[in-house]
Design an enzyme around this catalytic site. Structure first.
Site, PDB file in Angstrom:
ATOM      1  N   ASN A  21       0.862  -1.185   0.000  1.00  0.00           N
ATOM      2  CA  ASN A  21       0.000   0.000   0.000  1.00  0.00           C
ATOM      3  C   ASN A  21       0.900   1.238   0.000  1.00  0.00           C
ATOM      4  O   ASN A  21       1.426   1.618   1.045  1.00  0.00           O
ATOM      5  CB  ASN A  21      -0.909  -0.040   1.242  1.00  0.00           C
ATOM      6  CG  ASN A  21      -1.785   1.196   1.339  1.00  0.00           C
ATOM      7  OD1 ASN A  21      -1.887   1.981   0.400  1.00  0.00           O
ATOM      8  ND2 ASN A  21      -2.438   1.364   2.489  1.00  0.00           N
ATOM      9  N   LYS A  46       0.054   4.239  -0.473  1.00  0.00           N
ATOM     10  CA  LYS A  46      -0.649   5.431   0.029  1.00  0.00           C
ATOM     11  C   LYS A  46      -0.416   6.627  -0.915  1.00  0.00           C
ATOM     12  O   LYS A  46      -0.312   6.421  -2.118  1.00  0.00           O
ATOM     13  CB  LYS A  46      -0.225   5.734   1.472  1.00  0.00           C
ATOM     14  CG  LYS A  46      -0.340   4.481   2.360  1.00  0.00           C
ATOM     15  CD  LYS A  46      -0.244   4.748   3.841  1.00  0.00           C
ATOM     16  CE  LYS A  46      -0.324   3.419   4.588  1.00  0.00           C
ATOM     17  NZ  LYS A  46      -0.505   3.582   6.031  1.00  0.00           N
ATOM     18  N   HIS A  89     -10.051   1.080   4.354  1.00  0.00           N
ATOM     19  CA  HIS A  89      -8.767   1.275   5.050  1.00  0.00           C
ATOM     20  C   HIS A  89      -8.997   2.262   6.200  1.00  0.00           C
ATOM     21  O   HIS A  89      -9.786   3.207   6.060  1.00  0.00           O
ATOM     22  CB  HIS A  89      -7.712   1.803   4.084  1.00  0.00           C
ATOM     23  CG  HIS A  89      -6.342   1.823   4.693  1.00  0.00           C
ATOM     24  ND1 HIS A  89      -5.955   2.819   5.555  1.00  0.00           N
ATOM     25  CD2 HIS A  89      -5.300   0.972   4.612  1.00  0.00           C
ATOM     26  CE1 HIS A  89      -4.725   2.572   5.974  1.00  0.00           C
ATOM     27  NE2 HIS A  89      -4.306   1.450   5.413  1.00  0.00           N
ATOM     28  N   GLU A 102      -7.478   4.718   7.257  1.00  0.00           N
ATOM     29  CA  GLU A 102      -7.273   6.137   6.925  1.00  0.00           C
ATOM     30  C   GLU A 102      -8.482   6.700   6.174  1.00  0.00           C
ATOM     31  O   GLU A 102      -8.810   7.881   6.309  1.00  0.00           O
ATOM     32  CB  GLU A 102      -5.965   6.295   6.124  1.00  0.00           C
ATOM     33  CG  GLU A 102      -4.751   6.093   7.041  1.00  0.00           C
ATOM     34  CD  GLU A 102      -3.498   5.584   6.364  1.00  0.00           C
ATOM     35  OE1 GLU A 102      -3.381   5.659   5.131  1.00  0.00           O
ATOM     36  OE2 GLU A 102      -2.623   5.064   7.096  1.00  0.00           O
ATOM     37  N   GLU A 138      -6.172  -5.013  10.381  1.00  0.00           N
ATOM     38  CA  GLU A 138      -5.199  -3.949  10.635  1.00  0.00           C
ATOM     39  C   GLU A 138      -5.612  -3.174  11.883  1.00  0.00           C
ATOM     40  O   GLU A 138      -6.426  -2.242  11.788  1.00  0.00           O
ATOM     41  CB  GLU A 138      -5.139  -2.983   9.460  1.00  0.00           C
ATOM     42  CG  GLU A 138      -4.689  -3.609   8.157  1.00  0.00           C
ATOM     43  CD  GLU A 138      -4.119  -2.565   7.226  1.00  0.00           C
ATOM     44  OE1 GLU A 138      -2.923  -2.608   6.956  1.00  0.00           O
ATOM     45  OE2 GLU A 138      -4.870  -1.670   6.809  1.00  0.00           O
ATOM     46  N   GLY A 174       1.323   2.491  10.814  1.00  0.00           N
ATOM     47  CA  GLY A 174       2.252   3.614  10.732  1.00  0.00           C
ATOM     48  C   GLY A 174       2.851   4.029  12.056  1.00  0.00           C
ATOM     49  O   GLY A 174       3.506   5.071  12.146  1.00  0.00           O
ATOM     50  N   SER A 220       2.562  -1.832  10.689  1.00  0.00           N
ATOM     51  CA  SER A 220       3.989  -1.823  11.048  1.00  0.00           C
ATOM     52  C   SER A 220       4.694  -3.142  10.738  1.00  0.00           C
ATOM     53  O   SER A 220       5.561  -3.588  11.488  1.00  0.00           O
ATOM     54  CB  SER A 220       4.164  -1.430  12.516  1.00  0.00           C
ATOM     55  OG  SER A 220       3.711  -0.102  12.715  1.00  0.00           O
ATOM     56  N   GLY A 241       4.377   1.525   5.034  1.00  0.00           N
ATOM     57  CA  GLY A 241       5.680   2.195   4.996  1.00  0.00           C
ATOM     58  C   GLY A 241       6.805   1.343   4.414  1.00  0.00           C
ATOM     59  O   GLY A 241       7.574   1.814   3.554  1.00  0.00           O
TER      60      GLY A 241
HETATM   61  P1  PGA Z   1       2.128   0.510   7.809  1.00  0.00           P
HETATM   62  O1  PGA Z   1       0.727   0.686   7.070  1.00  0.00           O
HETATM   63  O2  PGA Z   1       2.738  -0.782   7.298  1.00  0.00           O
HETATM   64  O3  PGA Z   1       2.925   1.710   7.432  1.00  0.00           O
HETATM   65  O4  PGA Z   1       1.845   0.419   9.265  1.00  0.00           O
HETATM   66  C1  PGA Z   1      -0.117  -0.404   6.843  1.00  0.00           C
HETATM   67  C2  PGA Z   1      -1.345   0.040   6.118  1.00  0.00           C
HETATM   68  O5  PGA Z   1      -1.766   1.176   6.279  1.00  0.00           O
HETATM   69  O6  PGA Z   1      -1.956  -0.706   5.347  1.00  0.00           O
END
Ligand code: PGA
Length: 233
Positions: free
Chosen positions: A11, A13, A89, A91, A155, A161, A194, A216
């Protein structure tokens, strides 16, 4: 022999496609024994299509068309060559106020178009502390149709993140609960939050964890390549 094919999602983003994403030996290419799917910004969909990656949309509305300035439709994402679409998601739920009901409308619209929805669910830190994780997941899964096209991503919001991943045991507990709630016992369930090259294998060692949704760390080709290698080992 695994019954469910592994699935590793990148992802990206709101970030440009990482350098070398289109190389012949790019870590973002899919494999016969492990689906590797990238989720770029909408403006980069044609680039990943030209590079012949397996890809999806980070999100889209269920309506076919209409007065939704700045949004994209599921149908347009299908026309752009997407095979997958992230639905709900955290976000999107937080920044765009997407509700459980609206997210399920997206899942249904994606299925009707022959896309594979990747339904993202997970609890906040307050909900976990209050012992409500299973209740929250159950509500987020309410109305989920039975279809082999569906992928679910667990998640936990507090792990996205943040650098604080769930422990493999915490994730495994949630995954077992989700599988139990699902009408398709063979649904693929990904862990996200993460994930990096140091912890990927410990999640994948768990029976009910079929893959990873990587944010990330998916922007770093070498790290992402190590995660894909762990999934194929
Ligand atoms: P992250 O994001 O690996 O940066 O924690 C995961 C995601 O948002 O799908």
């Amino acid at each position: 022999m695994r019954t469910r094919k592994r699935f590793i999602a990148a992802n990206w983003k709101m970030n440009p496609a990482p350098a070398g994403f289109d190389a012949k030996d790019s870590p973002y290419r899919t494999h016969a024994d492990c689906d590797v799917v990238v989720f770029p910004m909408t403006s980069d969909l044609q680039k990943v299509r030209t590079a012949e990656l397996l890809f999806g949309s980070q999100g889209a509305r269920p309506e076919r068309s209409g007065a939704f300035t700045g949004d994209e439709s599921m149908a347009a994402m299908k026309d752009a060559g997407c095979r997958y679409v992230l639905c709900g998601h955290s976000e999107r739920r937080r920044v765009h106020a997407e509700t459980n009901e609206f997210v399920m409308e997206q899942v249904i619209a994606a299925l009707e178009l022959g896309l594979h929805p990747v339904l993202c669910i997970g609890e906040t830190v307050e909900e976990r502390k209050a012992g409500k994780t299973h209740d929250v997941l159950k509500k987020q899964l309410h109305g989920l149709p039975e279809s082999e096209q569906i992928v679910i991503a667990y998640e936990p919001v507090w792990s996205i993140g943040s650098g604080t991943a769930a422990t493999p045991d915490e994730a495994a507990d949630a995954h077992a609960f989700i599988r139990n709630q699902s009408k398709n016992a063979n649904v693929r369930i990904l862990y996200g939050g993460s994930v990096d090259d140091n912890n990927a294998a410990s999640f994948l060692a768990k029976e009910d964890i079929d893959g990873l949704l990587v944010g990330g760390a998916s922007l770093k080709p070498a790290v992402f390549g190590a995660i894909v290698a762990a999934a194929r080992a």
